[in-house]
Design a protein around this motif. Structure first.
Motif, PDB file in Angstrom:
ATOM      1  N   ALA A  80      37.202  40.783  34.582  1.00 31.57           N
ATOM      2  CA  ALA A  80      36.732  41.210  33.454  1.00 31.57           C
ATOM      3  C   ALA A  80      36.107  42.477  33.277  1.00 31.57           C
ATOM      4  N   LEU A  81      35.870  42.905  32.066  1.00 33.44           N
ATOM      5  CA  LEU A  81      35.018  44.095  31.852  1.00 33.44           C
ATOM      6  C   LEU A  81      33.631  43.862  31.928  1.00 33.44           C
ATOM      7  N   TYR A  82      32.534  44.813  32.487  1.00 36.46           N
ATOM      8  CA  TYR A  82      31.154  44.458  32.698  1.00 36.46           C
ATOM      9  C   TYR A  82      30.578  45.906  32.089  1.00 36.46           C
ATOM     10  N   VAL A  83      29.522  45.437  31.391  1.00 32.10           N
ATOM     11  CA  VAL A  83      28.534  46.695  31.080  1.00 32.10           C
ATOM     12  C   VAL A  83      27.523  46.934  32.368  1.00 32.10           C
ATOM     13  N   LEU A  84      27.410  48.146  32.616  1.00 31.72           N
ATOM     14  CA  LEU A  84      26.139  48.331  33.387  1.00 31.72           C
ATOM     15  C   LEU A  84      24.763  48.574  32.852  1.00 31.72           C
ATOM     16  N   ARG A  85      23.827  47.838  33.112  1.00 29.49           N
ATOM     17  CA  ARG A  85      22.745  47.667  32.330  1.00 29.49           C
ATOM     18  C   ARG A  85      21.538  48.059  33.722  1.00 29.49           C
TER      19      ARG A  85
END
Length: 370
Positions: A80-85
């Motif tokens: 899946a696509l993930y956001v870097l936080r």
């Protein structure tokens, strides 16, 4: 009915970055919101993956500061696509979206050449277009021409030279090229499309400049012999193991050849669809297109570009473009429109083919049975 979740990838790290944005604009407009839940991912010239509100518009306006960095981990457990936080001084992955199909609209290196396809294979996701082998062979004009020769498909005489050869002794390279015959020659990067870095060379000085221009974009440079008065014929191919071809079209360049400017800047080149060809010539062009497509194990789509000699009707295959342009003026979708497939239907079919290809990959065993 549950919507398919589609990630459209555009931009990229190549000289065709801006062309990709144009293709993506048309592609996104064609994706039916009743069928698809779309996630836009723009890739910068530095290779960063970004997402946010109106991602494409942000890229088009060169205003990407407010977008979020995203990643696709190259392993099946995180497909899946993930956001870097950032949290407490550390970067964490936060899921952005599950994705059913990735749709790369990336032209040139780092998108069309097998590198992105390798990442998508590692992540074990469905994606539109050719796999690693088909993408890399289709992209590298030197290897592609060797495969075509091995399969008896006619191509223009050419030689491959390296950037290092040009930098060390350009006169020796020029002498090697001139052994192919008389001017003109065409110098082009081996791993680029959209006519970026291509020069028509009518003299020794032109050839020197053309070699240097092509070497800006690649370490491998193809130099082709000019073949006199020719027509530029193109055909679109669609499918996996049983590819189908569109009608043939003809490019009427407004400049000396079908340059980047005539394709995308001034838009003055004409397209004649269908091309006015004898039936036997049209049939042979389409047959060569399918043979070339199968020879490199292409999948999903490709546009096959040919030269046709005016006097003899001799056919030469120039290249197979595995992620052809999808702009509003691009030949690939226009040829399918003329063959009875609308732009939206074409996009639907490409997504279906991606899912079919993924289902086939899932049948392959990767562990030896004890």
């Amino acid at each position: 009915m549950k919507k398919l979740r589609v990630a459209v990838l555009f931009g990229g790290r190549s000289g065709e970055h801006d062309v990709s944005l144009m293709s993506a604009r048309s592609m996104l407009a064609a994706l039916d919101p009743e069928k698809y839940e779309v996630t836009q991912v723009g890739i910068t010239l530095d290779g960063e993956w970004l997402n946010g509100e109106n991602t494409l518009e942000s890229f088009s306006q060169r205003n990407i500061e407010d977008l979020n960095r995203v990643v696709l981990p190259g392993e099946p457990s995180h497909s899946a696509l993930y956001v870097l936080r950032s949290m407490n001084g550390h970067e964490i992955l936060e899921k952005l979206a599950d994705i059913d199909v990735f749709f790369p609209v990336l032209h040139g290196p780092f998108g069309e050449d097998g590198t992105l396809q390798g990442l998508l294979e590692l992540a074990d996701v469905a994606y539109v277009g050719a796999g690693v082998a088909g993408s890399s062979v289709g992209m590298d004009k030197g290897i592609f021409k060797d495969v075509m020769r091995a399969n008896g498909i006619p191509i223009v005489d050419s030689i491959l030279v390296l950037r290092g050869d040009i930098e060390n002794d350009i006169n020796a390279v020029i002498a090697q090229v001139e052994k192919m015959g008389a001017y003109p020659f065409f110098a082009k990067p081996a791993n680029l499309g959209s006519s970026v870095g291509i020069s028509k060379c009518d003299s020794r000085s032109d050839l020197g400049e053309g070699l240097m221009e092509a070497a800006r974009y690649d370490r491998r440079i193809i130099v082709e012999r000019g073949v006199g008065q020719v027509r530029e014929i193109e055909v679109s191919v669609l499918g996996n193991e049983d590819p189908q071809t569109s009608v043939c079209g003809e490019v009427m360049p407004s400049r000396e050849f079908y340059s980047y400017e005539s394709k995308y800047v001034d838009g003055t080149s004409g397209l004649v669809i269908p091309a006015q060809l004898p039936a036997e010539v049209s049939d042979q062009v389409r047959a060569y297109a399918v043979r070339a497509y199968k020879a490199i194990d292409c999948a999903g789509m490709a546009r096959a570009d040919f030269f046709l000699e005016n006097d003899t009707n001799k056919i030469y295959l120039n290249e197979l473009n595995t992620i052809p342009g999808f702009t509003s003026i691009s030949m690939y979708p226009k040829l399918w429109q003329a063959s009875g497939l609308t732009y939206a239907q074409l996009v639907d079919r490409l997504i279906e083919l991606a899912l079919e290809r993924k289902a086939q990959r899932d049948h392959t065993e990767h562990r030896r049975q004890a």
